[in-house]
Design an enzyme around this catalytic site. Structure first.
Site, mmCIF file in Angstrom:
data_model
loop_
_atom_site.group_PDB
_atom_site.id
_atom_site.type_symbol
_atom_site.label_atom_id
_atom_site.label_comp_id
_atom_site.label_asym_id
_atom_site.label_seq_id
_atom_site.Cartn_x
_atom_site.Cartn_y
_atom_site.Cartn_z
ATOM 1 N N TRP A 118 0.840 -1.211 0.000
ATOM 2 C CA TRP A 118 0.000 0.000 0.000
ATOM 3 C C TRP A 118 0.866 1.250 0.000
ATOM 4 O O TRP A 118 0.492 2.257 -0.612
ATOM 5 C CB TRP A 118 -0.999 -0.027 1.154
ATOM 6 N N ASP A 185 -1.831 6.651 6.187
ATOM 7 C CA ASP A 185 -2.870 5.738 5.724
ATOM 8 C C ASP A 185 -3.159 4.805 6.903
ATOM 9 O O ASP A 185 -2.339 3.959 7.244
ATOM 10 C CB ASP A 185 -2.349 4.948 4.510
ATOM 11 N N LYS A 209 -12.678 -2.088 7.198
ATOM 12 C CA LYS A 209 -12.028 -2.954 8.191
ATOM 13 C C LYS A 209 -12.625 -2.666 9.573
ATOM 14 O O LYS A 209 -13.408 -3.447 10.080
ATOM 15 C CB LYS A 209 -10.517 -2.784 8.186
HETATM 16 N N1 PMP Z 1 -4.338 1.032 2.416
HETATM 17 C C1 PMP Z 1 -4.369 -0.066 3.173
HETATM 18 C C2 PMP Z 1 -3.457 -0.163 4.359
HETATM 19 C C3 PMP Z 1 -5.232 -1.112 2.846
HETATM 20 O O1 PMP Z 1 -5.262 -2.217 3.590
HETATM 21 C C4 PMP Z 1 -6.069 -0.989 1.715
HETATM 22 C C5 PMP Z 1 -7.070 -2.045 1.297
HETATM 23 N N2 PMP Z 1 -7.068 -3.206 1.854
HETATM 24 C C6 PMP Z 1 -5.981 0.170 0.948
HETATM 25 C C7 PMP Z 1 -5.121 1.161 1.345
HETATM 26 C C8 PMP Z 1 -6.840 0.352 -0.291
HETATM 27 O O2 PMP Z 1 -8.112 0.643 0.135
HETATM 28 P P1 PMP Z 1 -9.349 0.782 -0.844
HETATM 29 O O3 PMP Z 1 -9.655 -0.563 -1.361
HETATM 30 O O4 PMP Z 1 -10.405 1.329 0.081
HETATM 31 O O5 PMP Z 1 -8.991 1.733 -1.910
#
Ligand code: PMP
Length: 373
Positions: A118, A185, A209
């Site tokens: 991420w 994030d 989550k």
């Molecule tokens: N950042 C983290 C730490 C994640 O775990 C995730 C998705 N699992 C995301 C960003 C991406 O999120 P989204 O699918 O809501 O765009």
């Protein structure tokens, strides 16, 4: 509630549903009480004679939901008054682009601490809008730890970090004391523990989550940043547009925000962040203990000092054994234990709605599986 699973006994005594123990990484388990409340209110929200989904987003009934979610989030996270709370769409992924699109340019640099896939996605988007630099990374060791933070350059527009690494199962234990604004994030550990919001200028998190269902993204931003966006940004992608309109510039994801309000209410009833943090530590401890006492049968991916209390990642000897572990767990009504498709192995995501009993059930299964194999 009976132990690790739930049975609904119909008035006539018939068993009508058994809930699976859900270790999904996201969308993930939601508190049963929340789902029940949503079910009870589904057809007639608060006497409105319609579902919350059918209400106008400009109605006073919906506004009460919107304001409740915002107020509860501020209360639970102790968000100072000089921060704006926004409910946006596009997931955390849109924030990877929206932040640099608004605040970075070719004469500015964003610094990154790389702790997983991420962080890589956030970095790739920032590169499109300005200069970037990696000041620390654990990539060389498959992101198995949170790296030491070197001296943070003073020239940066901001420092970006990922507080919990959903895929690799690592989590910051203590955040850096940075001389420049920190952007975090927090998608996979927001509301799982107490944090000092004032250490960050921007916090963002997709809801799916710890906050509720997918569809809403929470952004907590220091108000100083509003109005300082780059000019050539579409109005709907500017934070000040959403802040001015109280996240009602266009139609918000009303049902997801309603679910968020119920999850926040549930969390408050459970004792807030102090209580949930204690419970989350206990839950993670049960699973890490099952790994540590296995004599190498299960190997934790994360280095001990970087272990996540949200995503417990581990591997078994080979793919065959891993597949058998996941299949047998499924037979015992435990699902979501496969590791992310990019890394394989196993992962138990134990967000706020997963109980101590759920973790005890998994730990007992891990022990039994080890003895049998
Ligand atoms: N950042 C983290 C730490 C994640 O775990 C995730 C998705 N699992 C995301 C960003 C991406 O999120 P989204 O699918 O809501 O765009």
């Amino acid at each position: 509630m009976i132990g690790w699973f739930y049975i609904f006994i119909h008035e006539q005594g018939a068993i009508v549903m058994i809930r699976t123990t859900n270790f999904n990484a996201g969308p993930a388990a939601l508190p049963l009480e929340v789902l029940q409340k949503a079910k009870d209110e589904f057809l007639d929200f608060n006497g409105a004679g319609m579902s919350v989904m059918e209400l106008s987003h400009r109605s006073k009934e919906y506004d009460a939901v919107h304001q409740k979610a915002k107020a509860l989030l501020k209360e639970l996270m102790d968000i100072p008054d000089d921060y704006e709370v926004m409910f946006l769409q596009g997931g955390a992924s849109l924030q990877f682009s929206m932040i640099p699109m608004n605040f970075l340019s070719k004469d500015k640099t964003a610094h990154f601490i790389m702790t997983g896939a991420w962080s890589e996605k956030a970095l790739a988007e920032a590169k499109l809008f300005g200069n970037t630099s990696i000041i620390a990374s654990s990539k060389e060791d498959t992101y198995s730890y949170i790296p030491e933070v070197p001296e943070i350059p003073l020239d940066g527009a901001y420092l970006h970090l990922t507080s919990n690494n959903t895929i690799f199962g690592t989590q910051w234990q203590k955040f850096p004391d940075a001389p420049i604004p920190v952007v975090a994030d927090m998608s996979s550990d927001i509301l799982s523990r107490k944090i000092d919001v004032s250490q960050f200028d921007i916090i963002y998190a997709g809801a799916q989550k710890n906050l509720g269902p997918s569809g809403v993204t929470v952004v907590i931003m220091k108000k100083d940043w509003l109005g300082k966006e780059n000019e050539q940004v579409a109005k709907i992608l500017k934070y000040s547009t959403h802040a001015k309109a109280d996240s009602l510039y266009n139609t918000p994801p009303t049902f997801a925000i309603y679910m968020l309000s119920l999850v926040l209410e549930w969390l408050k009833e459970k004792g807030g962040l102090d209580a949930i943090e204690k419970r989350n530590r206990e839950k993670a401890g049960i699973l890490y203990n099952a790994i540590d006492e296995s004599g190498g049968f299960y190997r934790g991916h994360a280095r001990e000092d970087s272990r996540s209390n949200m995503n417990v990642t581990f591997t078994l000897k080979n793919d065959e054994l891993t597949a058998s572990f996941i299949a047998k767990a499924k037979e015992e009504k435990m699902s979501g234990l496969g590791g992310h498709r990019s890394v394989g192995g196993c992962r138990a995501s134990i967000y706020n709605a997963v109980s101590v009993e759920d973790c005890e059930k998994l730990a007992a299964f891990m022990k039994k599986f080890r003895e049998e194999n």
